[in-house]
Scaffold this active site. Structure first.
Site, PDB file in Angstrom:
ATOM      1  N   HIS A 131       0.835  -1.209   0.000  1.00 55.18           N
ATOM      2  CA  HIS A 131       0.000   0.000   0.000  1.00 55.18           C
ATOM      3  C   HIS A 131       0.870   1.259   0.000  1.00 55.18           C
ATOM      4  O   HIS A 131       0.633   2.182  -0.780  1.00 55.18           O
ATOM      5  CB  HIS A 131      -0.935  -0.008   1.207  1.00 55.18           C
ATOM      6  N   GLU A 198      -8.737  -2.432   6.529  1.00 55.70           N
ATOM      7  CA  GLU A 198      -7.774  -2.505   7.632  1.00 55.70           C
ATOM      8  C   GLU A 198      -8.221  -3.520   8.674  1.00 55.70           C
ATOM      9  O   GLU A 198      -9.387  -3.909   8.742  1.00 55.70           O
ATOM     10  CB  GLU A 198      -7.638  -1.124   8.319  1.00 55.70           C
TER      11      GLU A 198
HETATM   12 MN    MN Z   1      -5.950   4.278   7.320  1.00 58.01          MN
END
Ligand code: MN
Length: 419
Positions: A131, A198
């Site tokens: 990411h 997440e």
């Molecule tokens: Mn974040």
């Protein structure tokens, strides 16, 4: 691993198996919030179980479980929380259905879930190298991974007040946006509203101000994990983030799944972390010879208002994370910053190595250049009003299934401002 069977029918594909037993806060329409443990299509009502004497200290546990958050329970510490979970497991695996079974069980599909903890502090990390590299390439093509990234788990202090439970709609935020090719901002609703896939962990044990939590002790402070969507407005973020980091592009809402999976339920799914080069400084080096990462499959779907509207747009895994939870916590406290039971720490967007495993629209559409096709024939570069984003997570190994349920949220149009 011991195998369990229950007198209660539990669907084989349920996230909430006898090996999981996650904690949450629910009510069944009477408005009386209480703690529960999810099992198959049911919830074990812990306040009623306490009243029935299942845990001993009847009045004490009835009070602990009769609250609208798990904070006081979590703060009792792992010896207690693990004992309660084992008691429920014993009760569910008795040879025959106990006579109080009907009284202690609630229908999970009829229950309303509440935010499981009162979040005191929320910290967001940036622990996925895939990411960080992808975003770096878009924001800074010449310099994707900044020099500090491989030396420390980068993070920022988020906003606890806007952490909401799954199912809560999210309003498209207004903010300052610099249109392409211009130098000055306009004030407008975000045009680049995004999700971030997440995993969050909930702190279960306070640490003292001034005293670092060592990497070996870090997991003692982690109660459990929950799925987390850190909604992000990329256009607002891009303009505001220099030099102090994320602010209004992030703090308008973050969604959390309602069931907290205790860390102990995830033991069978420990795996090694990716190799870290250069070797981190000593306070970030794991000494225990066990895997520090967890093999948990993740997926993200977007559902539009149309028929056939749900499309899985990403499949990722927590095992890709470069920095472990223990490293995040050791780093967070190395300067003496204290943590408190109920604090939330999120991993940062979890992207995998392939394009189909990216954990945000920003990456999936590569900054808006490649629209993502959906099953209903429409496409997205970022999220549209009315879209519902749902994230799911499950760990599976040797017939043992431990799932997280889901975290879901629908995008509402922006607030109507008098301009
Ligand atoms: Mn974040």
């Amino acid at each position: 691993m011991q195998t369990f069977t229950s007198w209660l029918p539990i669907p084989a594909d349920s996230d909430f198996s006898l090996y999981n037993l996650p904690f949450g806060i629910f009510h069944t329409g009477d408005g009386k919030a209480r703690a529960g443990i999810a099992i198959g299509d049911h919830i074990v009502d812990l306040a009623t179980a306490a009243d029935a004497g299942l845990f001993g200290k009847r009045r004490f546990f009835k009070k602990i479980f009769g609250q609208n958050t798990l904070n006081d329970f979590i703060a009792l510490g792992k010896p207690v929380t693990s004992r309660i979970r084992r008691k429920v497991q014993d009760w569910l695996t008795r040879a025959e259905a106990p006579e109080n079974a009907a009284r202690l069980l609630a229908d999970r599909h009829q229950a309303t879930m509440l935010l499981p903890v009162r979040v005191g502090n929320y910290t967001d990390f940036y622990s996925s190298i895939e990411h960080a590299t992808n975003v770096g390439k878009m924001f800074r093509p010449d310099n994707p991974l900044l020099p500090n990234w491989r030396w420390l788990p980068v993070g920022y202090h988020g906003r606890a007040s806007s952490v909401v439970v799954s199912g809560t709609p999210i309003r498209r935020p207004w903010g300052q946006i610099v249109p392409k090719g211009q130098e000055s901002p306009v004030f407008a609703p975000s045009r680049q509203l995004d999700f971030e896939l997440e995993m969050a962990f909930v702190i279960g044990k306070d640490s003292a101000l001034g005293e670092p939590v060592s990497i070996d002790k870090a997991e003692d402070h982690i109660f459990g994990l929950a799925l987390f969507n850190d909604w992000s407005a990329r256009d607002i973020q891009r303009w505001e983030y220099v030099p102090l980091g994320p602010f209004l592009g992030k703090n308008f809402g973050s969604s959390m799944s309602p069931w907290i999976v205790p860390l102990e339920a995830l033991k069978p799914f420990r795996v090694k972390s990716p190799k870290q080069i250069p070797a981190p400084l000593s306070y970030l080096q794991h000494t225990a010879r066990i895997g520090q990462n967890y093999d948990i499959s993740l997926e993200v779907s977007v559902k539009t208002g149309k028929i056939n509207g749900e499309t899985v747009i990403s499949r990722s895994n927590t095992k890709y994370l470069y920095w472990s939870m223990a490293q995040q916590l050791a780093h967070h406290t190395v300067n003496g910053c204290n943590v408190c039971a109920g604090d939330l720490m999120a991993s940062g967007t979890i992207s995998g190595p392939q394009a189909g495993s990216y954990g945000s629209m920003l990456e999936l559409s590569w900054g808006g250049q490649r629209p993502v096709e959906l099953n209903d024939g429409s496409s997205r570069t970022f999220l549209a009003d009315g879209d519902t984003v749902t994230m799911r997570a499950v760990a599976e190994r040797g017939g043992i299934r431990v799932g997280f349920g889901e975290v879901s949220g629908m995008i509402l149009p922006p607030f109507e401002l008098q301009q």
